[in-house]
Design a protein around this motif. Structure first.
Motif, PDB file in Angstrom:
ATOM      1  N   GLU A  86      58.412 -13.708  51.717  1.00 55.66           N
ATOM      2  CA  GLU A  86      59.154 -12.835  50.810  1.00 55.66           C
ATOM      3  C   GLU A  86      58.938 -11.398  51.260  1.00 55.66           C
ATOM      4  N   GLY A  87      60.027 -10.650  51.279  1.00 52.00           N
ATOM      5  CA  GLY A  87      59.944  -9.251  51.670  1.00 52.00           C
ATOM      6  C   GLY A  87      60.333  -8.335  50.539  1.00 52.00           C
ATOM      7  N   THR A  88      60.230  -7.047  50.790  1.00 55.96           N
ATOM      8  CA  THR A  88      60.632  -6.072  49.790  1.00 55.96           C
ATOM      9  C   THR A  88      62.137  -6.144  49.604  1.00 55.96           C
ATOM     10  N   GLY A  89      62.590  -5.760  48.444  1.00 53.72           N
ATOM     11  CA  GLY A  89      64.014  -5.759  48.151  1.00 53.72           C
ATOM     12  C   GLY A  89      64.619  -7.143  48.009  1.00 53.72           C
ATOM     13  N   GLY A  90      63.771  -8.145  47.769  1.00 54.41           N
ATOM     14  CA  GLY A  90      64.273  -9.501  47.583  1.00 54.41           C
ATOM     15  C   GLY A  90      64.651 -10.217  48.867  1.00 54.41           C
ATOM     16  N   ARG A  91      64.321  -9.644  50.000  1.00 51.55           N
ATOM     17  CA  ARG A  91      64.652 -10.287  51.278  1.00 51.55           C
ATOM     18  C   ARG A  91      63.734 -11.476  51.529  1.00 51.55           C
ATOM     19  N   LEU A  92      64.247 -12.463  52.266  1.00 49.98           N
ATOM     20  CA  LEU A  92      63.487 -13.644  52.642  1.00 49.98           C
ATOM     21  C   LEU A  92      63.588 -13.864  54.145  1.00 49.98           C
ATOM     22  N   ALA A  93      62.524 -14.433  54.716  1.00 54.04           N
ATOM     23  CA  ALA A  93      62.529 -14.807  56.126  1.00 54.04           C
ATOM     24  C   ALA A  93      61.841 -16.151  56.266  1.00 54.04           C
ATOM     25  N   ALA A  94      62.337 -16.960  57.161  1.00 48.47           N
ATOM     26  CA  ALA A  94      61.692 -18.231  57.494  1.00 48.47           C
ATOM     27  C   ALA A  94      61.052 -18.069  58.857  1.00 48.47           C
ATOM     28  N   VAL A  95      59.818 -18.526  58.984  1.00 49.91           N
ATOM     29  CA  VAL A  95      59.110 -18.517  60.262  1.00 49.91           C
ATOM     30  C   VAL A  95      58.962 -19.972  60.678  1.00 49.91           C
ATOM     31  N   LEU A  96      59.491 -20.295  61.867  1.00 53.90           N
ATOM     32  CA  LEU A  96      59.583 -21.678  62.321  1.00 53.90           C
ATOM     33  C   LEU A  96      59.045 -21.834  63.728  1.00 53.90           C
ATOM     34  N   PRO A  97      58.538 -23.031  64.062  1.00 57.53           N
ATOM     35  CA  PRO A  97      58.094 -23.255  65.435  1.00 57.53           C
ATOM     36  C   PRO A  97      59.289 -23.444  66.362  1.00 57.53           C
ATOM     37  N   LEU A  98      59.148 -22.927  67.563  1.00 54.58           N
ATOM     38  CA  LEU A  98      60.143 -23.130  68.602  1.00 54.58           C
ATOM     39  C   LEU A  98      59.360 -23.265  69.906  1.00 54.58           C
TER      40      LEU A  98
ATOM     41  N   ARG B  62      55.729 -21.392  70.420  1.00 53.79           N
ATOM     42  CA  ARG B  62      55.633 -20.122  69.691  1.00 53.79           C
ATOM     43  C   ARG B  62      56.380 -20.236  68.373  1.00 53.79           C
ATOM     44  N   PHE B  63      56.427 -19.144  67.634  1.00 55.64           N
ATOM     45  CA  PHE B  63      57.139 -19.115  66.358  1.00 55.64           C
ATOM     46  C   PHE B  63      58.242 -18.078  66.419  1.00 55.64           C
ATOM     47  N   ILE B  64      59.301 -18.317  65.651  1.00 58.59           N
ATOM     48  CA  ILE B  64      60.391 -17.353  65.528  1.00 58.59           C
ATOM     49  C   ILE B  64      60.660 -17.126  64.044  1.00 58.59           C
ATOM     50  N   ALA B  65      61.222 -15.984  63.735  1.00 60.86           N
ATOM     51  CA  ALA B  65      61.570 -15.659  62.345  1.00 60.86           C
ATOM     52  C   ALA B  65      63.070 -15.440  62.245  1.00 60.86           C
ATOM     53  N   ARG B  66      63.627 -15.905  61.148  1.00 64.94           N
ATOM     54  CA  ARG B  66      65.049 -15.716  60.875  1.00 64.94           C
ATOM     55  C   ARG B  66      65.217 -15.270  59.430  1.00 64.94           C
ATOM     56  N   SER B  67      66.143 -14.350  59.205  1.00 66.62           N
ATOM     57  CA  SER B  67      66.470 -13.944  57.837  1.00 66.62           C
ATOM     58  C   SER B  67      67.107 -15.121  57.114  1.00 66.62           C
ATOM     59  N   VAL B  68      66.804 -15.225  55.833  1.00 70.85           N
ATOM     60  CA  VAL B  68      67.313 -16.315  55.004  1.00 70.85           C
ATOM     61  C   VAL B  68      67.894 -15.711  53.735  1.00 70.85           C
ATOM     62  N   THR B  69      69.039 -16.221  53.318  1.00 67.75           N
ATOM     63  CA  THR B  69      69.622 -15.814  52.043  1.00 67.75           C
ATOM     64  C   THR B  69      69.493 -16.983  51.067  1.00 67.75           C
ATOM     65  N   PRO B  70      69.477 -16.717  49.769  1.00 65.75           N
ATOM     66  CA  PRO B  70      69.397 -17.812  48.800  1.00 65.75           C
ATOM     67  C   PRO B  70      70.517 -18.844  48.964  1.00 65.75           C
ATOM     68  N   ALA B  71      71.682 -18.425  49.459  1.00 65.40           N
ATOM     69  CA  ALA B  71      72.789 -19.364  49.661  1.00 65.40           C
ATOM     70  C   ALA B  71      72.480 -20.391  50.742  1.00 65.40           C
TER      71      ALA B  71
END
Length: 122
Positions: free
Chosen positions: A63-75, A78-87
């Motif tokens: 969870e980030g500021t301003g209601g932002r979300l990110a998913a951190v996943l293995p690839l 290593r790991f990568i992060a992607r922005s996520v929306t509630p939709a």
């Protein structure tokens, strides 16, 4: 099919797998909160507030500021992060989320997270 050929093929696959592991090719190590936060903050403008690790420590929802979300996943290793929306998120009971990234590399991923109901609206 010839059983000898099948056996030799299986041994060949096991051999290549053993060589790859010996050379250092392996899955990503378990994810911790600090790594998840650092990966999520690589997204431009993202400031992490809270980290929710998956039960197997292989992924996280940040969870980030301003209601932002990110998913951190293995690839790979290593790991990568992607922005996520509630939709993009669907709940699977009280213990998991299904995130549809709509990109071929990631597709749909199941994150086994224990989140309070008010944190993520799906």
């Amino acid at each position: 099919m010839d059983p000898t050929l099948l056996l030799l093929s299986a041994l060949g696959v096991l051999g290549v797998t053993a060589i790859a592991r010996a050379m250092g090719f392996a899955a990503a190590p378990p994810l911790d909160e600090a790594t998840a936060k650092a990966e999520a903050e690589r997204i431009p403008g993202f400031e992490a507030r809270a980290v929710h690790l998956a039960a197997d420590s292989r992924a996280a929802l940040v969870e980030g500021t301003g209601g932002r979300l990110a998913a951190v996943l293995p690839l790979g290793d290593r790991f990568i992060a992607r922005s996520v929306t509630p939709a993009m998120i669907a709940r699977e009971g009280d213990e998991a989320l299904i995130v549809d990234f709509a990109e071929p590399l990631l597709g749909r991923r199941r994150l086994a997270l224990a989140l309070p109901g008010e944190r993520v609206e799906a």
